[in-house]
Design a protein around this motif. Structure first.
Motif, PDB file in Angstrom:
ATOM      1  N   ARG A   5      -0.999 -17.945  13.825  1.00 48.37           N
ATOM      2  CA  ARG A   5      -1.714 -17.006  14.683  1.00 48.37           C
ATOM      3  C   ARG A   5      -1.592 -16.569  15.943  1.00 48.37           C
ATOM      4  O   ARG A   5      -1.976 -15.873  16.823  1.00 48.37           O
ATOM      5  N   ARG A  33       5.304  -8.598  12.571  1.00 47.35           N
ATOM      6  CA  ARG A  33       4.097  -8.903  13.256  1.00 47.35           C
ATOM      7  C   ARG A  33       3.791  -8.348  14.541  1.00 47.35           C
ATOM      8  O   ARG A  33       4.005  -8.831  15.632  1.00 47.35           O
ATOM      9  N   GLU A  35       1.233  -7.246  16.429  1.00 50.61           N
ATOM     10  CA  GLU A  35       0.071  -7.690  16.979  1.00 50.61           C
ATOM     11  C   GLU A  35      -0.238  -9.018  17.387  1.00 50.61           C
ATOM     12  O   GLU A  35      -0.931  -9.352  18.176  1.00 50.61           O
ATOM     13  N   ILE A  36       0.719  -9.994  16.762  1.00 43.89           N
ATOM     14  CA  ILE A  36       0.445 -11.562  17.122  1.00 43.89           C
ATOM     15  C   ILE A  36       0.739 -11.776  18.627  1.00 43.89           C
ATOM     16  O   ILE A  36       1.473 -11.262  19.107  1.00 43.89           O
ATOM     17  N   TYR A  91      -7.308 -13.765  18.148  1.00 46.53           N
ATOM     18  CA  TYR A  91      -6.689 -12.987  17.366  1.00 46.53           C
ATOM     19  C   TYR A  91      -7.016 -13.086  15.925  1.00 46.53           C
ATOM     20  O   TYR A  91      -7.253 -11.851  15.426  1.00 46.53           O
ATOM     21  N   LYS A  92      -7.482 -14.342  15.516  1.00 47.77           N
ATOM     22  CA  LYS A  92      -7.797 -14.469  14.347  1.00 47.77           C
ATOM     23  C   LYS A  92      -9.167 -13.834  13.912  1.00 47.77           C
ATOM     24  O   LYS A  92      -9.192 -13.245  12.970  1.00 47.77           O
ATOM     25  N   ASN A  94     -10.289 -11.186  15.393  1.00 47.11           N
ATOM     26  CA  ASN A  94     -10.099  -9.690  15.623  1.00 47.11           C
ATOM     27  C   ASN A  94      -8.987  -8.936  14.916  1.00 47.11           C
ATOM     28  O   ASN A  94      -8.839  -7.820  15.136  1.00 47.11           O
ATOM     29  N   SER A  95      -8.156  -9.759  14.118  1.00 49.26           N
ATOM     30  CA  SER A  95      -6.890  -9.128  13.805  1.00 49.26           C
ATOM     31  C   SER A  95      -7.075  -8.295  12.641  1.00 49.26           C
ATOM     32  O   SER A  95      -7.858  -8.644  11.860  1.00 49.26           O
ATOM     33  N   ASP A  97      -4.099  -7.023  11.294  1.00 51.01           N
ATOM     34  CA  ASP A  97      -2.563  -7.403  10.766  1.00 51.01           C
ATOM     35  C   ASP A  97      -2.704  -7.465   9.319  1.00 51.01           C
ATOM     36  O   ASP A  97      -3.294  -8.728   8.978  1.00 51.01           O
ATOM     37  N   ASP A 100      -2.052 -11.113   8.579  1.00 52.73           N
ATOM     38  CA  ASP A 100      -3.270 -11.894   8.645  1.00 52.73           C
ATOM     39  C   ASP A 100      -4.218 -11.734   7.674  1.00 52.73           C
ATOM     40  O   ASP A 100      -4.992 -12.747   7.136  1.00 52.73           O
ATOM     41  N   GLU A 101      -4.401 -10.649   6.953  1.00 52.44           N
ATOM     42  CA  GLU A 101      -5.252 -10.509   5.861  1.00 52.44           C
ATOM     43  C   GLU A 101      -4.803 -11.421   4.755  1.00 52.44           C
ATOM     44  O   GLU A 101      -5.515 -11.922   4.111  1.00 52.44           O
TER      45      GLU A 101
END
Length: 132
Positions: A5, A33, A35-36, A91-92, A94-95, A97, A100-101
């Motif tokens: 994350r 990645r 947005e990370i 981030y977790k 609100n992501s 990405d 992340d899903e």
């Protein structure tokens, strides 16, 4: 270092080559990645405190948080990881990405599997006849 994350970009202030590689690695990471959150870390400042007076443009160029640390004597290590954890949690939560899903689905799958295994163990214990 990729922690799922968040990405920590650690370089050795005594070894210029470790800093020079950051640009290429960062571009590659952003391909997959975008947005990370990333944090840049200048390590081994205990060897030469004058390095903390130096300007490292990589973090500024990409508007990334930057920390001077010494893993050897602990300078700023707790602050770095505390801030990294906060960024990772935010981030977790609100992501959007894609990766992340996928990670969330894998985590849910693992949790479901653990629950099923736990239920099986409980059922087995209930069915087992008492020892004599």
């Amino acid at each position: 270092m990729w922690m799922g994350r968040i990405s920590l970009w650690v370089f050795d202030v005594q070894r210029k080559v470790t800093y020079k590689n950051l640009n290429n690695w960062y571009k590659e990471l952003r391909e997959f990645r975008p947005e990370i959150p990333c944090i840049v870390v200048a390590n081994k400042i205990d060897a030469d405190l004058k390095m903390t007076q130096k300007s490292f443009n990589f973090a500024r160029k990409f508007n990334l948080p930057f920390y001077f640390v010494s893993a050897a004597d602990g300078t700023n290590v707790v602050k770095l990881f505390s801030d990294a954890i906060k960024l990772a949690v935010a981030y977790k939560q609100n992501s959007g990405d894609f990766m992340d899903e996928v990670m969330r689905e894998l985590e849910n799958f693992e949790l479901q599997k653990k629950r099923e295994d736990s239920d099986k163990e409980e059922n087995y214990a209930e069915e087992k006849p008492p020892s004599t």
